[in-house]
Design an enzyme around this catalytic site. Sequence first.
Site, PDB file in Angstrom:
ATOM      1  CG  HIS A  85      38.009  37.824  46.646  1.00  8.30           C
ATOM      2  ND1 HIS A  85      38.939  37.691  47.639  1.00  8.30           N
ATOM      3  CD2 HIS A  85      38.712  38.038  45.498  1.00  8.30           C
ATOM      4  CE1 HIS A  85      40.153  37.813  47.122  1.00  8.30           C
ATOM      5  NE2 HIS A  85      40.042  38.042  45.834  1.00  8.30           N
ATOM      6  CG  HIS A 131      42.653  43.989  41.640  1.00  8.70           C
ATOM      7  ND1 HIS A 131      41.526  43.215  41.521  1.00  8.70           N
ATOM      8  CD2 HIS A 131      43.393  43.409  42.603  1.00  8.70           C
ATOM      9  CE1 HIS A 131      41.582  42.219  42.395  1.00  8.70           C
ATOM     10  NE2 HIS A 131      42.713  42.317  43.063  1.00  8.70           N
TER      11      HIS A 131
END
Length: 301
Positions: A70, A254
């Site tokens: 993030h 991911h």
Amino acid sequence: MKGFIGARQTTLASEISLTGTGVHSGLRFLLSNGHADGTEIAADQRSVTGVTLCTVLGDGNGASVATVEHLLAALRGLGVDNALIEIDSPEVPIMDGSASRFVEAIDEVGLAELDAPRRFLKVLKRVSVEDAGAYGELAPHNGFHLDVEIDFDTPLIGTQRIEIDLNPGSFRRELARARTFGFMKDVERLWAAGLALGASLENTVAIGDDRIINREGLRFSDEFVRHKALDAVGDLALAGAPILGTFRSHRGGHRLNALVLQALFADADAWTMIEAPRYREVRHAELSHRLAAANFAAERS
Ligand SMILES: [Zn+2]
């Protein structure tokens, strides 16, 4: 070069108290935690050591930093090319589960333009990966385009898709505020495994059997896919430079993001590094030509 704010590289205009930053080459983490004190880890695909639940970077000798996605998304999304991120914890703080607080912090100090021309990773041909029901690809495009789709077997999410031309404005508006999400039924299993211990309704959208548990509800009706796109921006920052290409993913995460970058770098014909035009050098060249002429004139007199 559409979608990027300028031809020259940028860094943060000054230090940000919660991260500690300075001019450096690319995006790098400087660990100041215990035995790893002073270790630098590049935000680079080759440093990825974990992709379960979050993206983990390590130096190969035990030093690591987790949940980088993030923060890297905020830096890449706002067009920051260079920053040294000092961190005294094994994990980047989750904040509210989105990139919102990092964006605010970067906006508070602003960016500084450097002399160096901006470098881009240009995708030259399509590379694709299939992995356990997930599909991902990078394909040529003049800009950074994301096309992300998710498909969850619950009516609270279902199939969601977002397509977006990434630039600082669209990143801020469409992706930065989208939060991490998780299923209540998974939480106890994760806790038992010693994972996600910091997860709470303060930083995660919690999905129950038939409703969203968080009292405040969702920030976007399709907040889930927006968060997946946010994760992709962060994970793809590990390319080491802004990407000129389209990234597509279906049921990704991911692991898939890392596999797509691996596949790209495994094929030397699939990408190249290019530099933005050196407008400033043209001006310098003109100036030095004039200075040389002036010196020559002075010597003759
Ligand atoms: Zn995430």
